[in-house]
Write a protein that holds these residues in place. Structure first.
Motif, mmCIF file in Angstrom:
data_model
loop_
_atom_site.group_PDB
_atom_site.id
_atom_site.type_symbol
_atom_site.label_atom_id
_atom_site.label_comp_id
_atom_site.label_asym_id
_atom_site.label_seq_id
_atom_site.Cartn_x
_atom_site.Cartn_y
_atom_site.Cartn_z
ATOM 1 N N ASN A 60 3.125 -5.888 27.654
ATOM 2 C CA ASN A 60 3.584 -5.381 28.954
ATOM 3 C C ASN A 60 3.493 -3.861 29.017
ATOM 4 N N VAL A 61 4.003 -3.192 27.984
ATOM 5 C CA VAL A 61 3.973 -1.730 27.956
ATOM 6 C C VAL A 61 2.532 -1.236 27.860
ATOM 7 N N SER A 62 1.755 -1.826 26.972
ATOM 8 C CA SER A 62 0.369 -1.417 26.780
ATOM 9 C C SER A 62 -0.426 -1.527 28.081
ATOM 10 N N ASN A 63 -0.307 -2.665 28.752
ATOM 11 C CA ASN A 63 -1.056 -2.879 29.989
ATOM 12 C C ASN A 63 -0.671 -1.885 31.075
ATOM 13 N N ARG A 64 0.608 -1.522 31.129
ATOM 14 C CA ARG A 64 1.084 -0.614 32.174
ATOM 15 C C ARG A 64 0.713 0.845 31.915
ATOM 16 N N ILE A 65 0.573 1.246 30.652
ATOM 17 C CA ILE A 65 0.316 2.670 30.365
ATOM 18 C C ILE A 65 -1.134 2.976 30.015
#
Length: 158
Positions: A60-65
């Protein structure tokens, strides 16, 4: 790459990543921007205050940043988002307060009683001072003297 340029990029990544992590109920523990072998890496370490990190949390974090971080860096790099692990770094005063009662390893900027390396239990943290119990001693270590610190995992803890 110059140290100041790397530090500026890391600071911008913190600014981008912190609100994203918060949306998912996560905290940022550390961010590294470094060269390892012939490759550059951006490593973002996340945690949940009272739960385990899952692969979904990391994704989730990787995809968003990913796109925003990519826009900051003009060279090819690998983005890694993960848990800091069981021997997580202690970076802030908040970390020392949170982990009172836990065993930690500290490397100091200057010698204290003829050593820069200390391992012991964090007894307390008050007014910028880490109280560390080690080998029957109680040390008072100013937070400003800590060069590097991390939790220490012992196999008996399982």
């Amino acid at each position: 790459m110059e140290k100041n340029a790397k530090a500026a990029i890391v600071e911008k990544i913190w600014d981008l990543t912190t609100p994203v992590a918060s949306e998912f109920g996560l905290d940022i523990v550390d961010i590294e921007y470094l060269q390892d072998g012939g490759y550059w890496y951006v490593r973002v370490y996340i945690e949940k205050p009272d739960a385990e990190i899952t692969l979904v949390d990391c994704a989730n974090v990787s995809n968003r940043i990913e796109e925003d971080v990519d826009a900051l860096i003009d060279k090819k790099f690998f983005l890694e988002v993960s848990s800091p692990g069981i021997e997580r770094p202690l970076k802030s005063e908040k970390d020392f307060i949170r982990f009172v009662g836990e065993k930690a390893r500290l490397i100091l900027k200057h010698k204290l009683e003829d050593s820069r390396n200390w391992t012991g239990e964090i007894s307390s943290f008050e007014n910028g001072i880490i109280y560390l119990s080690t080998d029957g001693k109680k040390l008072e270590i100013p937070f400003s003297e800590v060069k590097k610190a991390n939790l220490v995992f012992e196999f008996g803890d399982l």
